[in-house]
Scaffold this motif. Structure first.
Motif, PDB file in Angstrom:
ATOM      1  N   GLN A   1       2.730 -10.115   5.345  1.00 15.73           N
ATOM      2  CA  GLN A   1       3.559  -9.172   4.723  1.00 15.73           C
ATOM      3  C   GLN A   1       2.699  -8.039   4.582  1.00 15.73           C
ATOM      4  O   GLN A   1       2.205  -7.879   4.009  1.00 15.73           O
ATOM      5  N   VAL A   2       2.996  -6.664   5.288  1.00 14.53           N
ATOM      6  CA  VAL A   2       2.884  -5.672   4.529  1.00 14.53           C
ATOM      7  C   VAL A   2       3.656  -5.157   4.400  1.00 14.53           C
ATOM      8  O   VAL A   2       4.625  -4.586   5.413  1.00 14.53           O
TER       9      VAL A   2
ATOM     10  N   ASP B   1       6.166   1.282   8.811  1.00 15.75           N
ATOM     11  CA  ASP B   1       4.804   0.108   9.183  1.00 15.75           C
ATOM     12  C   ASP B   1       5.320  -1.100   9.238  1.00 15.75           C
ATOM     13  O   ASP B   1       4.554  -2.026   9.074  1.00 15.75           O
ATOM     14  N   THR B   2       6.088  -1.019   7.358  1.00 20.40           N
ATOM     15  CA  THR B   2       6.594  -2.485   7.489  1.00 20.40           C
ATOM     16  C   THR B   2       7.411  -3.587   7.639  1.00 20.40           C
ATOM     17  O   THR B   2       7.976  -3.243   8.245  1.00 20.40           O
ATOM     18  N   ALA B   3       6.394  -4.573   7.447  1.00 20.18           N
ATOM     19  CA  ALA B   3       6.535  -5.842   8.334  1.00 20.18           C
ATOM     20  C   ALA B   3       5.733  -7.202   7.995  1.00 20.18           C
ATOM     21  O   ALA B   3       4.975  -6.129   7.382  1.00 20.18           O
ATOM     22  N   VAL B   4       5.873  -7.515   8.902  1.00 23.04           N
ATOM     23  CA  VAL B   4       5.454  -9.525   8.816  1.00 23.04           C
ATOM     24  C   VAL B   4       4.582  -9.464   9.986  1.00 23.04           C
ATOM     25  O   VAL B   4       5.516  -9.409  11.021  1.00 23.04           O
TER      26      VAL B   4
ATOM     27  N   VAL C   1       0.905  -1.362   0.483  1.00 19.92           N
ATOM     28  CA  VAL C   1      -0.243  -0.085   0.072  1.00 19.92           C
ATOM     29  C   VAL C   1       1.023   1.426   0.083  1.00 19.92           C
ATOM     30  O   VAL C   1       2.084   1.276  -0.248  1.00 19.92           O
ATOM     31  N   GLN C   2       0.551   2.255  -0.186  1.00 19.17           N
ATOM     32  CA  GLN C   2       0.585   3.701  -0.341  1.00 19.17           C
ATOM     33  C   GLN C   2       0.717   4.325   1.055  1.00 19.17           C
ATOM     34  O   GLN C   2      -0.137   3.777   1.786  1.00 19.17           O
ATOM     35  N   ALA C   3       1.956   5.331   1.566  1.00 15.74           N
ATOM     36  CA  ALA C   3       1.756   5.340   2.863  1.00 15.74           C
ATOM     37  C   ALA C   3       0.828   6.342   2.593  1.00 15.74           C
ATOM     38  O   ALA C   3       0.041   7.319   1.766  1.00 15.74           O
TER      39      ALA C   3
END
Length: 128
Positions: free
Chosen positions: A123-124, A90-93, A12-14
């Motif tokens: 995954q995000v 927030d990028t993380a599993v 997704v976009q910020a």
């Protein structure tokens, strides 16, 4: 057999929102606590929140407070994590986990590695 499966991740976009789900089987959400966790690239796993057996939510991580809403649908054996105003950090599993213990900061934000059962993560990825 107690099982959990997280889903709903993606790219997704910020600033956008995402709703993660954790489908559980082998137990009732009315009998156990369940929590959300995440592991960012190169970082330690972080405890985000805990949902107790009555459905009450306790948020632990300052990084998601005010931007996230968690809940559950006990009839569907599913818990949710709605994340808004997403940031690249927030990028993380994202993982869900369950344990018979009550939601305490020491257990669900501190010593969560001993929680009984973990599901596979989702995954995000948030792009800037």
């Amino acid at each position: 057999d107690v099982q959990l499966q997280a889903s709903g991740g993606g790219l997704v976009q910020a600033g956008e929102s995402l709703r993660l789900s954790c489908a559980v089987s082998g137990f009732s959400l009315n009998d156990r606590s369940i929590g959300w966790f995440r592991q960012a690239p190169g970082k330690e796993t972080e405890g985000l929140l805990c949902i107790d057996a009555s459905g009450g939510v306790t948020y632990y991580a300052d990084s998601v407070k005010g931007r996230s809403v968690a809940g559950r649908d006990a009839a569907k054996n599913t818990v949710y994590l709605q994340m808004n105003s997403l940031k690249p950090e927030d990028t993380a599993v994202y993982y869900c986990a369950t344990d018979p213990s009550t939601c305490t900061r020491s257990r669900w934000y501190g010593d969560f590695r001993i929680l009984e059962r973990w599901g596979q993560g989702t995954q995000v990825t948030v792009s800037s």
